[in-house]
Write an enzyme that holds these catalytic residues in place. Structure first.
Site, PDB file in Angstrom:
ATOM      1  N   ARG A 193     -17.818 -53.040 -20.627  1.00  0.00           N
ATOM      2  CA  ARG A 193     -18.697 -53.449 -19.941  1.00  0.00           C
ATOM      3  C   ARG A 193     -19.648 -52.386 -20.930  1.00  0.00           C
ATOM      4  O   ARG A 193     -19.438 -51.440 -20.825  1.00  0.00           O
ATOM      5  CB  ARG A 193     -18.704 -53.716 -18.614  1.00  0.00           C
ATOM      6  CG  ARG A 193     -18.154 -52.297 -17.630  1.00  0.00           C
ATOM      7  CD  ARG A 193     -19.628 -50.900 -17.879  1.00  0.00           C
ATOM      8  NE  ARG A 193     -18.758 -49.912 -17.409  1.00  0.00           N
ATOM      9  CZ  ARG A 193     -18.547 -48.974 -17.446  1.00  0.00           C
ATOM     10  NH1 ARG A 193     -18.417 -48.723 -19.060  1.00  0.00           N
ATOM     11  NH2 ARG A 193     -18.262 -47.370 -17.519  1.00  0.00           N
TER      12      ARG A 193
ATOM     13  N   HIS B 137     -14.028 -54.272 -17.010  1.00  0.00           N
ATOM     14  CA  HIS B 137     -13.687 -54.788 -18.315  1.00  0.00           C
ATOM     15  C   HIS B 137     -13.001 -55.537 -17.636  1.00  0.00           C
ATOM     16  O   HIS B 137     -12.838 -56.629 -17.131  1.00  0.00           O
ATOM     17  CB  HIS B 137     -13.100 -53.575 -18.907  1.00  0.00           C
ATOM     18  CG  HIS B 137     -13.746 -51.934 -18.610  1.00  0.00           C
ATOM     19  ND1 HIS B 137     -14.708 -51.829 -19.356  1.00  0.00           N
ATOM     20  CD2 HIS B 137     -13.642 -51.399 -17.685  1.00  0.00           C
ATOM     21  CE1 HIS B 137     -15.716 -50.555 -18.989  1.00  0.00           C
ATOM     22  NE2 HIS B 137     -14.388 -50.294 -18.509  1.00  0.00           N
TER      23      HIS B 137
ATOM     24  N   HIS C 298      -8.174 -46.387 -27.806  1.00  0.00           N
ATOM     25  CA  HIS C 298      -7.180 -46.717 -26.326  1.00  0.00           C
ATOM     26  C   HIS C 298      -5.666 -46.614 -26.110  1.00  0.00           C
ATOM     27  O   HIS C 298      -5.725 -45.764 -25.238  1.00  0.00           O
ATOM     28  CB  HIS C 298      -8.550 -47.772 -25.513  1.00  0.00           C
ATOM     29  CG  HIS C 298      -9.574 -48.016 -25.570  1.00  0.00           C
ATOM     30  ND1 HIS C 298     -10.485 -48.361 -26.535  1.00  0.00           N
ATOM     31  CD2 HIS C 298     -10.579 -47.852 -24.832  1.00  0.00           C
ATOM     32  CE1 HIS C 298     -11.429 -47.809 -26.149  1.00  0.00           C
ATOM     33  NE2 HIS C 298     -12.020 -47.219 -25.336  1.00  0.00           N
TER      34      HIS C 298
ATOM     35  N   GLY D 173     -13.000 -39.218 -18.440  1.00  0.00           N
ATOM     36  CA  GLY D 173     -13.962 -39.173 -20.156  1.00  0.00           C
ATOM     37  C   GLY D 173     -13.754 -37.689 -20.116  1.00  0.00           C
ATOM     38  O   GLY D 173     -14.197 -37.875 -21.384  1.00  0.00           O
TER      39      GLY D 173
ATOM     40  N   SER E 288      -8.421 -43.079 -17.546  1.00  0.00           N
ATOM     41  CA  SER E 288      -9.831 -43.605 -17.371  1.00  0.00           C
ATOM     42  C   SER E 288      -9.191 -45.000 -16.995  1.00  0.00           C
ATOM     43  O   SER E 288      -8.357 -45.594 -16.751  1.00  0.00           O
ATOM     44  CB  SER E 288     -10.599 -44.225 -18.854  1.00  0.00           C
ATOM     45  OG  SER E 288      -9.248 -44.666 -20.008  1.00  0.00           O
ATOM     46  N   CYS E 289     -10.452 -45.528 -16.409  1.00  0.00           N
ATOM     47  CA  CYS E 289      -9.978 -47.517 -15.485  1.00  0.00           C
ATOM     48  C   CYS E 289      -9.570 -48.273 -16.623  1.00  0.00           C
ATOM     49  O   CYS E 289      -8.578 -48.481 -16.903  1.00  0.00           O
ATOM     50  CB  CYS E 289     -11.375 -47.567 -15.793  1.00  0.00           C
ATOM     51  SG  CYS E 289     -12.702 -47.347 -17.298  1.00  0.00           S
ATOM     52  N   ASN E 290     -10.086 -48.134 -18.257  1.00  0.00           N
ATOM     53  CA  ASN E 290      -9.363 -49.063 -18.476  1.00  0.00           C
ATOM     54  C   ASN E 290      -7.562 -48.525 -19.046  1.00  0.00           C
ATOM     55  O   ASN E 290      -6.389 -49.228 -19.216  1.00  0.00           O
ATOM     56  CB  ASN E 290      -9.820 -49.026 -20.058  1.00  0.00           C
ATOM     57  CG  ASN E 290     -11.238 -50.090 -20.125  1.00  0.00           C
ATOM     58  OD1 ASN E 290     -10.892 -51.438 -19.944  1.00  0.00           O
ATOM     59  ND2 ASN E 290     -12.236 -49.115 -21.086  1.00  0.00           N
TER      60      ASN E 290
ATOM     61  N   GLN F 109     -14.390 -51.305 -13.576  1.00  0.00           N
ATOM     62  CA  GLN F 109     -14.513 -49.430 -13.989  1.00  0.00           C
ATOM     63  C   GLN F 109     -14.524 -48.310 -12.845  1.00  0.00           C
ATOM     64  O   GLN F 109     -14.401 -47.680 -12.569  1.00  0.00           O
ATOM     65  CB  GLN F 109     -15.176 -49.902 -15.351  1.00  0.00           C
ATOM     66  CG  GLN F 109     -16.179 -49.506 -14.805  1.00  0.00           C
ATOM     67  CD  GLN F 109     -17.300 -51.192 -14.387  1.00  0.00           C
ATOM     68  OE1 GLN F 109     -16.661 -52.349 -14.767  1.00  0.00           O
ATOM     69  NE2 GLN F 109     -17.958 -51.747 -14.219  1.00  0.00           N
TER      70      GLN F 109
ATOM     71  N   THR G 118     -20.429 -42.122  -9.381  1.00  0.00           N
ATOM     72  CA  THR G 118     -19.978 -43.664  -8.955  1.00  0.00           C
ATOM     73  C   THR G 118     -18.807 -43.105  -8.424  1.00  0.00           C
ATOM     74  O   THR G 118     -18.419 -43.759  -7.990  1.00  0.00           O
ATOM     75  CB  THR G 118     -19.875 -44.238 -10.786  1.00  0.00           C
ATOM     76  OG1 THR G 118     -21.117 -44.248 -11.677  1.00  0.00           O
ATOM     77  CG2 THR G 118     -18.799 -45.525 -10.257  1.00  0.00           C
ATOM     78  N   ILE G 119     -17.632 -42.822  -9.535  1.00  0.00           N
ATOM     79  CA  ILE G 119     -16.866 -42.017  -9.170  1.00  0.00           C
ATOM     80  C   ILE G 119     -16.098 -40.961  -8.406  1.00  0.00           C
ATOM     81  O   ILE G 119     -16.036 -41.292  -7.068  1.00  0.00           O
ATOM     82  CB  ILE G 119     -15.767 -41.006 -10.434  1.00  0.00           C
ATOM     83  CG1 ILE G 119     -15.640 -42.392 -11.722  1.00  0.00           C
ATOM     84  CG2 ILE G 119     -13.997 -40.928  -9.544  1.00  0.00           C
ATOM     85  CD1 ILE G 119     -14.846 -44.116 -11.295  1.00  0.00           C
TER      86      ILE G 119
HETATM   87  P1  NAD Z   1     -21.576 -40.504 -13.432  1.00  0.00           P
HETATM   88  O1  NAD Z   1     -22.899 -40.222 -13.629  1.00  0.00           O
HETATM   89  O2  NAD Z   1     -21.742 -41.846 -11.939  1.00  0.00           O
HETATM   90  O3  NAD Z   1     -21.771 -39.231 -11.647  1.00  0.00           O
HETATM   91  C1  NAD Z   1     -21.432 -37.701 -12.620  1.00  0.00           C
HETATM   92  C2  NAD Z   1     -22.015 -37.216 -11.093  1.00  0.00           C
HETATM   93  O4  NAD Z   1     -21.907 -35.462 -11.365  1.00  0.00           O
HETATM   94  C3  NAD Z   1     -23.473 -36.932 -10.867  1.00  0.00           C
HETATM   95  O5  NAD Z   1     -23.491 -37.220  -9.698  1.00  0.00           O
HETATM   96  C4  NAD Z   1     -24.313 -35.998 -11.828  1.00  0.00           C
HETATM   97  O6  NAD Z   1     -25.180 -35.874 -11.223  1.00  0.00           O
HETATM   98  C5  NAD Z   1     -22.822 -35.447 -11.441  1.00  0.00           C
HETATM   99  N1  NAD Z   1     -23.193 -33.708 -12.088  1.00  0.00           N
HETATM  100  C6  NAD Z   1     -23.855 -33.667 -13.527  1.00  0.00           C
HETATM  101  N2  NAD Z   1     -23.475 -32.501 -14.256  1.00  0.00           N
HETATM  102  C7  NAD Z   1     -22.482 -31.768 -12.530  1.00  0.00           C
HETATM  103  C8  NAD Z   1     -22.509 -30.387 -12.560  1.00  0.00           C
HETATM  104  N3  NAD Z   1     -22.057 -29.731 -13.683  1.00  0.00           N
HETATM  105  N4  NAD Z   1     -21.586 -29.906 -11.347  1.00  0.00           N
HETATM  106  C9  NAD Z   1     -21.836 -31.041 -10.527  1.00  0.00           C
HETATM  107  N5  NAD Z   1     -22.050 -32.076 -10.647  1.00  0.00           N
HETATM  108  C10 NAD Z   1     -22.521 -32.736 -11.753  1.00  0.00           C
HETATM  109  O7  NAD Z   1     -20.447 -40.405 -13.681  1.00  0.00           O
HETATM  110  P2  NAD Z   1     -19.103 -41.533 -13.486  1.00  0.00           P
HETATM  111  O8  NAD Z   1     -19.193 -42.618 -13.791  1.00  0.00           O
HETATM  112  O9  NAD Z   1     -19.028 -41.247 -11.452  1.00  0.00           O
HETATM  113  O10 NAD Z   1     -18.648 -40.662 -14.568  1.00  0.00           O
HETATM  114  C11 NAD Z   1     -17.403 -39.347 -13.718  1.00  0.00           C
HETATM  115  C12 NAD Z   1     -15.455 -39.210 -14.925  1.00  0.00           C
HETATM  116  O11 NAD Z   1     -15.177 -40.146 -14.089  1.00  0.00           O
HETATM  117  C13 NAD Z   1     -16.010 -39.061 -16.279  1.00  0.00           C
HETATM  118  O12 NAD Z   1     -15.755 -38.000 -16.932  1.00  0.00           O
HETATM  119  C14 NAD Z   1     -15.690 -40.610 -16.751  1.00  0.00           C
HETATM  120  O13 NAD Z   1     -15.811 -41.226 -17.632  1.00  0.00           O
HETATM  121  C15 NAD Z   1     -14.401 -40.958 -15.726  1.00  0.00           C
HETATM  122  N6  NAD Z   1     -15.439 -41.986 -15.481  1.00  0.00           N
HETATM  123  C16 NAD Z   1     -15.899 -43.489 -14.965  1.00  0.00           C
HETATM  124  C17 NAD Z   1     -15.972 -44.769 -14.981  1.00  0.00           C
HETATM  125  C18 NAD Z   1     -16.973 -45.235 -14.720  1.00  0.00           C
HETATM  126  O14 NAD Z   1     -17.167 -46.538 -15.240  1.00  0.00           O
HETATM  127  N7  NAD Z   1     -17.955 -45.229 -14.402  1.00  0.00           N
HETATM  128  C19 NAD Z   1     -14.274 -44.875 -15.220  1.00  0.00           C
HETATM  129  C20 NAD Z   1     -13.060 -44.669 -14.832  1.00  0.00           C
HETATM  130  C21 NAD Z   1     -13.523 -43.153 -15.599  1.00  0.00           C
END
Ligand code: NAD
Length: 340
Positions: A168, A220, A194, A110, A139-141, A301, A11-12
């Site tokens: 969410r 959110h 938070h 995270g 984080s997003c929040n 987020q 996602t990110i």
């Molecule tokens: P996600 O699960 O969507 O993406 C993570 C990716 O990393 C996946 O493609 C997964 O296959 C890959 N992955 C898993 N293990 C791995 C490894 N050892 N090496 C390389 N790639 C690996 O997660 P996300 O939502 O993008 O979140 C990533 C970080 O960003 C987390 O710390 C999360 O807390 C933070 N974050 C997420 C959001 C959100 O709402 N999605 C918002 C802000 C911050």
């Protein structure tokens, strides 16, 4: 050009990869994936070199017909800086690899604040992270709250922040998350974690937060009360927040009643993935009762941390000033085009 590696393309990670590629002073070396899935397919379609994050799983890419450019070690080695967008906790496990290669890395919200040298928000503390090995883009929040706190604190002074975060349950593609039919105080114990996270950006700030989780995936919503040290008119606060680069004060006439309409507006504006990079603050919610400011804001987020990651790249390498970086990031991404 700053050479940027992206480890973790979810996602990110996929959003950061696109935002980095759009910058005039940056190039994406490649992205690392653990397995060949639809996101690996997206990386290839978008022309990013793919690196294997886990040695034993390399054959699976070949079986899916996907050509790899190398191992994650090689990606880290070839990069001036790595954005680690792996799932929570994995970034901390990767820290030793970044240190071994002497490559600065940006971890995400995270991860625990204990594993990094510093926490980052472009509006609040851009100048404090230069030269650090590990920086956490909060984080997003926390990003959403920091963008709000910074101008209020500078202009009026803050006695205390109280915020209720209606979060969410999961992102749209996270089918395993919930709740699907409930409203959860989360965490149940008060205040929530938070507030202390916001203190990684503003150590002296008095802030208490409460969290809930609801059956929604879009954004959110924060219900915020800030006791200021002075007593501005609501219209003055509205103008202050409207002047900020990454806060969008929603005009009443747009008739935006929730996250669905905000996402629709972003989609119609041609934003990639219907992303909403800025805080969306309902203009008519901005109210003053004595020194107490009240407002509602929505936070996307999946995308508000994306421009912050781009700025953190320049901040950690010390290549440009805060003002120049933020302006460049926003222009390259299209964030300087207001949603309305
Ligand atoms: P996600 O699960 O969507 O993406 C993570 C990716 O990393 C996946 O493609 C997964 O296959 C890959 N992955 C898993 N293990 C791995 C490894 N050892 N090496 C390389 N790639 C690996 O997660 P996300 O939502 O993008 O979140 C990533 C970080 O960003 C987390 O710390 C999360 O807390 C933070 N974050 C997420 C959001 C959100 O709402 N999605 C918002 C802000 C911050």
């Amino acid at each position: 050009m700053i050479r940027v590696g992206i480890n973790g393309y979810g996602t990110i990670g996929k959003r950061v990869a696109d935002a980095v590629r759009a910058q005039p002073d940056m190039a994406v070396v490649g992205v690392a994936k653990t397995r060949p899935n639809h996101e690996a397919q997206t990386a290839i379609r978008n022309g990013f070199d793919l690196y294997a994050a886990i040695e034993e799983r390399k054959p699976r890419f070949g079986e899916a017909g996907i050509k790899l450019a190398g191992d994650v070690d090689e990606l880290v080695d070839a990069s001036d800086v790595v954005v680690d967008a792996c799932p929570s906790g994995v970034g901390a496990q990767n820290a030793d690899m970044y240190r071994e290669h002497d490559t600065p890395a940006l971890l995400q919200g995270g991860e625990s604040a204990d594993v990094v040298d510093s926490s980052f928000n472009a509006r609040a503390n851009y100048d404090t992270v230069e030269g650090d090995d590990l920086v956490r883009v909060v984080s997003c929040n926390t990003t959403g709250l920091s963008r709000l706190v910074a101008p209020l604190r500078e202009r009026y002074g803050i006695e205390k922040v109280r915020a209720t975060l209606v979060r969410r349950g999961g992102d749209p593609a996270q089918t395993g998350r919930g709740p699907i039919n409930d409203i959860l105080p989360n965490p149940v114990s008060l205040p929530s974690h938070h507030g202390p996270d916001v203190n990684t950006i503003f150590p002296e700030l008095a802030i208490d937060t409460l969290g809930l989780k609801v059956p929604a995936t879009l954004m959110h919503t924060h219900s915020v009360n800030v006791t200021l040290e002075s007593e501005p008119a609501a219209a003055e606060v509205r103008a202050l927040l409207a002047d900020e680069r990454r806060t969008f004060v929603i005009p009443e006439w747009l008739g935006i009643d929730g996250a669905g309409a905000i996402k629709e507006l972003a989609q119609d504006a041609g934003r990639p993935r219907a992303d909403v990079w800025e805080n969306c603050i309902w203009g008519e919610s901005i109210s003053m009762e004595g020194r107490d400011l009240y407002l509602f804001q929505a936070i996307h987020q999946e995308s508000d941390v994306v421009p912050e990651n781009v700025d953190a790249i320049r901040a950690v390498l010390g290549t440009t000033s805060q003002a120049e970086s933020v302006a460049t990031t926003d222009e390259a991404m299209g964030l300087d085009e207001p949603l309305a």
